[in-house]
Design a protein around this motif. Sequence first.
Motif, short mmCIF file in Angstrom:
data_model
loop_
_atom_site.label_atom_id
_atom_site.label_comp_id
_atom_site.label_asym_id
_atom_site.label_seq_id
_atom_site.Cartn_x
_atom_site.Cartn_y
_atom_site.Cartn_z
N PHE A 234 1.01 -1.06 -0.07
CA PHE A 234 -0.02 0.07 -0.04
C PHE A 234 0.90 1.35 0.06
CE2 PHE A 234 -2.09 3.50 2.31
CZ PHE A 234 -3.30 3.34 1.50
N LEU A 235 1.79 1.39 0.78
CA LEU A 235 2.74 2.51 0.86
C LEU A 235 3.43 2.39 -0.55
CD1 LEU A 235 4.08 1.79 4.43
CD2 LEU A 235 2.64 3.52 3.80
N ALA A 236 4.00 1.46 -1.10
CA ALA A 236 4.70 1.72 -2.52
C ALA A 236 3.70 2.40 -3.59
CB ALA A 236 5.02 0.26 -2.87
N ASP A 237 2.40 1.81 -3.38
CA ASP A 237 1.44 2.68 -4.35
C ASP A 237 0.94 4.06 -3.97
OD1 ASP A 237 1.60 0.22 -5.68
OD2 ASP A 237 -0.07 -0.52 -5.01
N ASN A 238 1.26 4.38 -2.77
CA ASN A 238 0.46 5.63 -2.25
C ASN A 238 1.29 6.64 -1.61
OD1 ASN A 238 -2.59 5.35 -2.87
ND2 ASN A 238 -1.88 3.25 -2.07
N ALA A 240 4.23 8.17 -2.29
CA ALA A 240 4.53 9.39 -3.05
C ALA A 240 3.56 10.13 -3.58
CB ALA A 240 5.48 8.73 -4.03
N LYS A 241 2.55 9.61 -3.89
CA LYS A 241 1.45 10.47 -4.77
C LYS A 241 0.44 11.16 -3.70
CE LYS A 241 -1.73 6.48 -5.70
NZ LYS A 241 -2.33 5.67 -6.65
N LEU A 242 0.39 10.65 -2.21
CA LEU A 242 -0.33 11.28 -1.35
C LEU A 242 0.53 12.04 -0.32
CD1 LEU A 242 -2.70 8.48 -0.13
CD2 LEU A 242 -3.06 10.27 -1.88
N GLY A 243 1.78 12.00 -0.72
CA GLY A 243 2.78 12.93 0.02
C GLY A 243 2.91 12.43 1.58
N VAL A 268 -0.18 12.93 6.81
CA VAL A 268 -0.63 13.33 5.65
C VAL A 268 -1.15 14.67 5.56
CG1 VAL A 268 -3.15 12.53 5.90
CG2 VAL A 268 -2.12 12.69 3.49
N ALA A 269 -1.00 15.65 4.53
CA ALA A 269 -1.42 16.68 4.25
C ALA A 269 -2.97 17.06 4.65
CB ALA A 269 -1.29 17.46 3.00
N ASN A 270 -3.44 17.95 5.27
CA ASN A 270 -4.74 18.03 5.54
C ASN A 270 -5.83 17.79 4.37
OD1 ASN A 270 -4.31 18.73 8.14
ND2 ASN A 270 -4.20 20.83 7.87
N ASP A 271 -5.28 18.37 3.15
CA ASP A 271 -6.32 18.35 1.99
C ASP A 271 -6.23 16.93 1.41
OD1 ASP A 271 -3.45 18.53 0.96
OD2 ASP A 271 -4.00 20.10 -0.54
N LYS A 272 -5.45 15.91 2.06
CA LYS A 272 -5.32 14.81 1.09
C LYS A 272 -5.76 13.70 2.02
CE LYS A 272 -2.91 15.81 -2.50
NZ LYS A 272 -1.40 15.51 -2.82
N LEU A 275 -8.73 11.37 0.57
CA LEU A 275 -8.21 10.71 -0.46
C LEU A 275 -7.39 9.56 0.20
CD1 LEU A 275 -7.93 10.26 -3.40
CD2 LEU A 275 -5.79 11.92 -3.44
N LEU A 276 -6.77 9.68 1.36
CA LEU A 276 -5.88 8.67 1.84
C LEU A 276 -6.91 7.57 2.31
CD1 LEU A 276 -3.73 7.09 3.30
CD2 LEU A 276 -3.86 8.57 5.21
N GLN A 277 -8.13 8.13 2.99
CA GLN A 277 -9.13 7.07 3.37
C GLN A 277 -9.90 6.39 2.18
OE1 GLN A 277 -11.87 9.45 5.92
NE2 GLN A 277 -10.28 9.89 7.26
N GLN A 278 -9.93 7.25 1.20
CA GLN A 278 -10.38 6.53 -0.07
C GLN A 278 -9.60 5.60 -0.71
OE1 GLN A 278 -13.78 6.66 -1.37
NE2 GLN A 278 -13.00 4.65 -2.34
N GLN A 279 -8.36 5.83 -0.88
CA GLN A 279 -7.44 4.77 -1.43
C GLN A 279 -7.03 3.57 -0.62
OE1 GLN A 279 -7.17 6.22 -4.36
NE2 GLN A 279 -5.00 5.74 -4.56
N LEU A 280 -7.34 3.83 0.87
CA LEU A 280 -7.20 2.73 1.69
C LEU A 280 -8.41 1.92 1.53
CD1 LEU A 280 -5.65 1.18 3.74
CD2 LEU A 280 -6.76 2.16 5.60
N ALA A 281 -9.65 2.44 1.29
CA ALA A 281 -10.83 1.57 1.17
C ALA A 281 -10.99 0.78 -0.20
CB ALA A 281 -11.91 2.42 1.12
N ASP A 282 -10.32 1.38 -1.14
CA ASP A 282 -10.21 0.79 -2.45
C ASP A 282 -8.94 -0.40 -2.18
OD1 ASP A 282 -12.03 2.55 -3.50
OD2 ASP A 282 -10.24 3.83 -4.60
N TYR A 283 -8.01 -0.13 -1.63
CA TYR A 283 -7.19 -1.25 -1.27
C TYR A 283 -7.47 -2.37 -0.67
CZ TYR A 283 -2.48 -3.44 -0.13
OH TYR A 283 -1.36 -4.26 0.08
#
Length: 486
Positions: A234-238, A240-243, A268-272, A275-283
């Motif tokens: 998960f970290l390898a995929d996310n 960099a793109k999520l900072g 993670v930055a406040n504005d991301k 998106l982190l929660q969504q990426q984790l749900a998808d993963y």
Amino acid sequence: MSALASLYPQPLWQWFAEICAIPHPSKHEQALSQHIQQWAKSRQLNIVEDHVGNLIIKKPATPGMENCKTVVLQAHLDMVPQKNADKMHDFTKDPIDAYIDGDWVKARGTTLGADNGIGMASALAVLGSTDIKHGPIEVLLTVDEEAGMTGAFGVQPGMLEAEILINTDSEQEGEIYMGCAGGVDAEFSIKAQWQNVPANSQAFQLNIAGLKGGHSGVNIHLGRGNANKLLARFLADNAAKLGLHIASFTGGSLRNAIPREANVVLTVANDKAELLQQQLADYQQLVQLELAAVEPAINFSLTSIAAPTKVLQADVQQRLINLLNVCPNGVMRMSDEVAGVTETSLNVGVISTSDSSIQVLCLIRSLIDSGREQVQGMLSSLAQLAGAEVKFSGAYPGWKPNPDSAVMAIVNQTYQDIYHKEPVVMVIHAGLECGLFKKPYPDMDMVSIGPTIRYPHGPDEMVNIKTVGQYWQLLLAVLERIPAKA
């Protein structure tokens, strides 16, 4: 425990109940050792504790069998301490809460310790018996088998008089083991360098739980999820793109158990954050689909926490993620000689973070030395590419099969005579101590048997009650058939 003591065979289960009542995780076997020593002395049995803590207990032959070859019954004193995250249990203080569930004995929320408590109980039951026919008996109970084989490494020439050794650490009724894998520990280390937590960010703990885990040798071919590897993916995929910024990575607890749980503290930055929660749900959905057949209870969670004081520098974080994502895990090669048996494997077992470094502890197993050495070479190359150090330690040899083993022939024929079917003669992808015993006792004839134990090294561990009785009947019949000395 009284319910266990009522099972057949009663002497064995009585001992197992006593073993469960006395804490004995690896490196904390003293209380159990003292209990056994006191019991042996009360029975006027010859007992010695050697320089590393192994116990050697000797019992004379029953009348008429004095000229039989001496047999060692061998087991290890320690158990693997694994528990579910929601279980309050101190393995150094609390007894195992064992119970009967239909055809099985299990433990509530922890490992049961049937590995190798049942084998130990059988040896002690033979020592305490007055009606079992046998030649001269030696019982060898080793320390620290699960965490380094300290006891087996410490066995010295001259401690034992026996010509035959019966190891009781196998875990499948109907199978006789005549060989096992060797192994070596591999420990990666990446020097930690830190930076301040970025402004305008939120902190979370990312968890994975619900995996089955299990024995990193016996269960490695089942394709179960490795918590450390799944979080690394998960970290390898996310990352960099999520900072994402990592403050710590922790996973697994033993190098010889497939890790069931792991967690990462990150920011993670406040504005991301959304998106982190969504990426984790998808993963999670993706992984649940991929592993549906073997990991039905897998679960990821993201919990808001207080901000850490520091996070890893970007280059250190990237090297860690790359190392974990690329590091091999699972079956490396299946055996050509023994169908269905893993030849070489690797388990990414434990990850820990300290102020000075991030460490990753793996266990390499192989039936052949060249297979173990090949994986060591792979990990050495990986360490160089990732800017990490890797150290190898605790190497122990495999147990080379002997197709001409006399005790193997006795066990095989005895099994057929009792159960009217042929047992399966196997090599096991696990670190039985027999290979180490071959150094001080190269001519000792060895075999390994045991009852059916499922999911050792994890909280789902269970032992089949019927097969304990079958194992006991086989053991006693074999002892009665041991031939006379040459």
